[in-house]
Write an enzyme that holds these catalytic residues in place. Structure first.
Site, PDB file in Angstrom:
ATOM      1  N   ASP A  19       0.865  -1.178   0.000  1.00 19.44           N
ATOM      2  CA  ASP A  19       0.000   0.000   0.000  1.00 19.44           C
ATOM      3  C   ASP A  19       0.901   1.227   0.000  1.00 19.44           C
ATOM      4  OD1 ASP A  19      -2.370   1.567   0.239  1.00 19.44           O
ATOM      5  OD2 ASP A  19      -1.927   1.859   2.363  1.00 19.44           O
ATOM      6  N   SER A  20       0.292   2.370  -0.263  1.00 21.11           N
ATOM      7  CA  SER A  20       1.067   3.601  -0.207  1.00 21.11           C
ATOM      8  C   SER A  20       1.506   3.921   1.226  1.00 21.11           C
ATOM      9  CB  SER A  20       0.217   4.752  -0.745  1.00 21.11           C
ATOM     10  OG  SER A  20      -1.018   4.792  -0.070  1.00 21.11           O
ATOM     11  N   CYS A  82      -3.950  -1.020  -1.978  1.00 21.68           N
ATOM     12  CA  CYS A  82      -4.235   0.388  -2.273  1.00 21.68           C
ATOM     13  C   CYS A  82      -5.307   0.522  -3.369  1.00 21.68           C
ATOM     14  CB  CYS A  82      -2.948   1.056  -2.733  1.00 21.68           C
ATOM     15  SG  CYS A  82      -3.120   2.797  -3.074  1.00 21.68           S
ATOM     16  N   GLU A 166      -4.581   9.626   9.256  1.00 26.28           N
ATOM     17  CA  GLU A 166      -3.149   9.457   9.565  1.00 26.28           C
ATOM     18  C   GLU A 166      -2.804  10.208  10.854  1.00 26.28           C
ATOM     19  OE1 GLU A 166      -0.286   8.624   7.127  1.00 26.28           O
ATOM     20  OE2 GLU A 166      -1.632   7.600   5.755  1.00 26.28           O
ATOM     21  N   CYS A 198     -11.083   3.380  -0.302  1.00 21.79           N
ATOM     22  CA  CYS A 198      -9.732   3.839   0.071  1.00 21.79           C
ATOM     23  C   CYS A 198      -9.328   3.029   1.293  1.00 21.79           C
ATOM     24  CB  CYS A 198      -9.771   5.334   0.395  1.00 21.79           C
ATOM     25  SG  CYS A 198      -8.238   5.932   1.112  1.00 21.79           S
ATOM     26  N   HIS A 200      -7.932   3.630   3.967  1.00 25.40           N
ATOM     27  CA  HIS A 200      -8.115   4.204   5.310  1.00 25.40           C
ATOM     28  C   HIS A 200      -9.572   4.237   5.775  1.00 25.40           C
ATOM     29  CE1 HIS A 200      -4.172   5.593   4.186  1.00 25.40           C
ATOM     30  NE2 HIS A 200      -4.009   6.304   5.282  1.00 25.40           N
TER      31      HIS A 200
HETATM   32  N1  DGL Z   1      -3.882   3.870  -0.076  1.00 31.50           N
HETATM   33  C1  DGL Z   1      -4.599   4.917  -0.742  1.00 31.50           C
HETATM   34  C2  DGL Z   1      -5.893   4.347  -1.348  1.00 31.50           C
HETATM   35  O1  DGL Z   1      -6.381   3.312  -0.940  1.00 31.50           O
HETATM   36  C3  DGL Z   1      -4.933   6.046   0.197  1.00 31.50           C
HETATM   37  C4  DGL Z   1      -3.747   6.861   0.645  1.00 31.50           C
HETATM   38  C5  DGL Z   1      -3.058   7.573  -0.509  1.00 31.50           C
HETATM   39  O2  DGL Z   1      -3.618   8.540  -1.069  1.00 31.50           O
HETATM   40  O3  DGL Z   1      -1.970   7.127  -0.830  1.00 31.50           O
HETATM   41  O4  DGL Z   1      -6.410   4.914  -2.256  1.00 31.50           O
END
Ligand code: DGL
Length: 278
Positions: A19-20, A82, A166, A198, A200
């Site tokens: 993931d990011s 992600c 976050e 997303c 999060h």
């Molecule tokens: N992991 C990203 C998503 O699921 C969210 C966080 C980001 O913008 O990197 O879209």
């Protein structure tokens, strides 16, 4: 396209997840619970988060580098936790990966299909990052399966959610006015189901349930976990007699990541490894 090598029974290679940043830890935790014998390798690209406001080309480059990192760790399957990457880079990843790749969009859309079996349910909402919403990937996948007739889809980008989560404010009263503002248009349309598009957003489940009671909430990570479990149980279980390992790698040792990985998975801060990719 590189041919897919489907792993065999008793395959002791780990499952790779990336993931990011921290959001994918929710998917990792679900996988760890659902597959207690499997070794897991997680990469959080915490140095370059957020992906959700970047250009599609940059996100694709980052995604390729994350995938290569996991392939270098001999994973047998890759879960793209992600949503932003799944929305715009899944086909690129499938081209370079010799192992199966599971994104979050198709599994989430299977859950939408289940919802649409309920008589009268035809309005679907999607929330996600700007890149995910602009890609219209969820819409394309839903229309591919269900056609457009009688189906109404409303998408809303919610860029402030990621930084607030976050910051650890997902249970803070401050999140409510922000969530109410983003969700108002979807509420006014009286949607039947909402994709939490997303990584999060599942942390906001309680807040969203309070603002939109009665709406079915779809968590793509949960759905991708179900699909991963199916594949692993069918083709690639680990040897059940060894103790499982969870390896966590980050591109920046962000304090929130360290705290969450310990809280969710009991992984100690010393066990998190800082790496450079790309
Ligand atoms: N992991 C990203 C998503 O699921 C969210 C966080 C980001 O913008 O990197 O879209």
């Amino acid at each position: 396209m590189t041919p897919k090598i489907l792993p065999q029974k008793e395959d002791n290679r780990p499952i790779g997840v990336f993931d990011s940043g921290i959001g994918g830890l929710i998917a990792l935790t679900a996988l760890a619970k659902a597959l207690p014998q499997e070794d897991l390798v997680y990469l959080g690209d915490t140095a370059r988060v957020p992906y959700g406001d970047r250009s599609p080309e940059i996100v694709k480059n980052y995604a390729r580098e994350c995938v290569q990192f996991l392939l270098d760790h001999s994973v047998k399957l890759i879960v793209v936790a992600c949503n932003t990457v799944s929305a715009i880079a899944l086909s690129e990843i499938e081209k370079i990966s010799p192992v199966p790749v599971i994104g979050v969009i198709k599994p989430a859309v299977s859950a939408v299909s289940a919802v649409l079996l309920t008589p009268g349910y035809k309005k679907i909402g999607i929330i996600g990052t700007r890149v995910t919403v602009q890609s219209r990937s969820y819409e394309h996948e839903i229309y591919k399966i269900h056609g457009q007739a009688g189906l109404l889809i409303y998408a809303q980008a919610c860029p402030l959610f990621v930084p607030l989560i976050e910051e650890g404010w997902h249970e803070d009263p401050f999140i409510y006015p922000v969530a109410e503002k983003y969700l108002r248009p979807l509420k006014e349309e009286k949607i039947d189901a909402l994709i939490l598009g997303c990584t999060h957003y599942p942390l906001l489940r309680k807040v969203i349930e309070e603002i939109m009671p009665g709406v079915v909430l779809i968590d793509p990570a949960e759905e991708a976990t179900k699909q991963t479990v199916q594949i692993i149980q069918q083709y690639a279980s680990q040897n059940a007699y060894k103790e499982r390992q969870i390896e966590c790698y980050v591109t920046d040792l962000a304090p929130t990541f360290v705290r969450m990985v310990n809280q969710f998975l009991g992984v100690s801060p010393e066990a998190i490894r800082h790496v450079s990719i790309g």
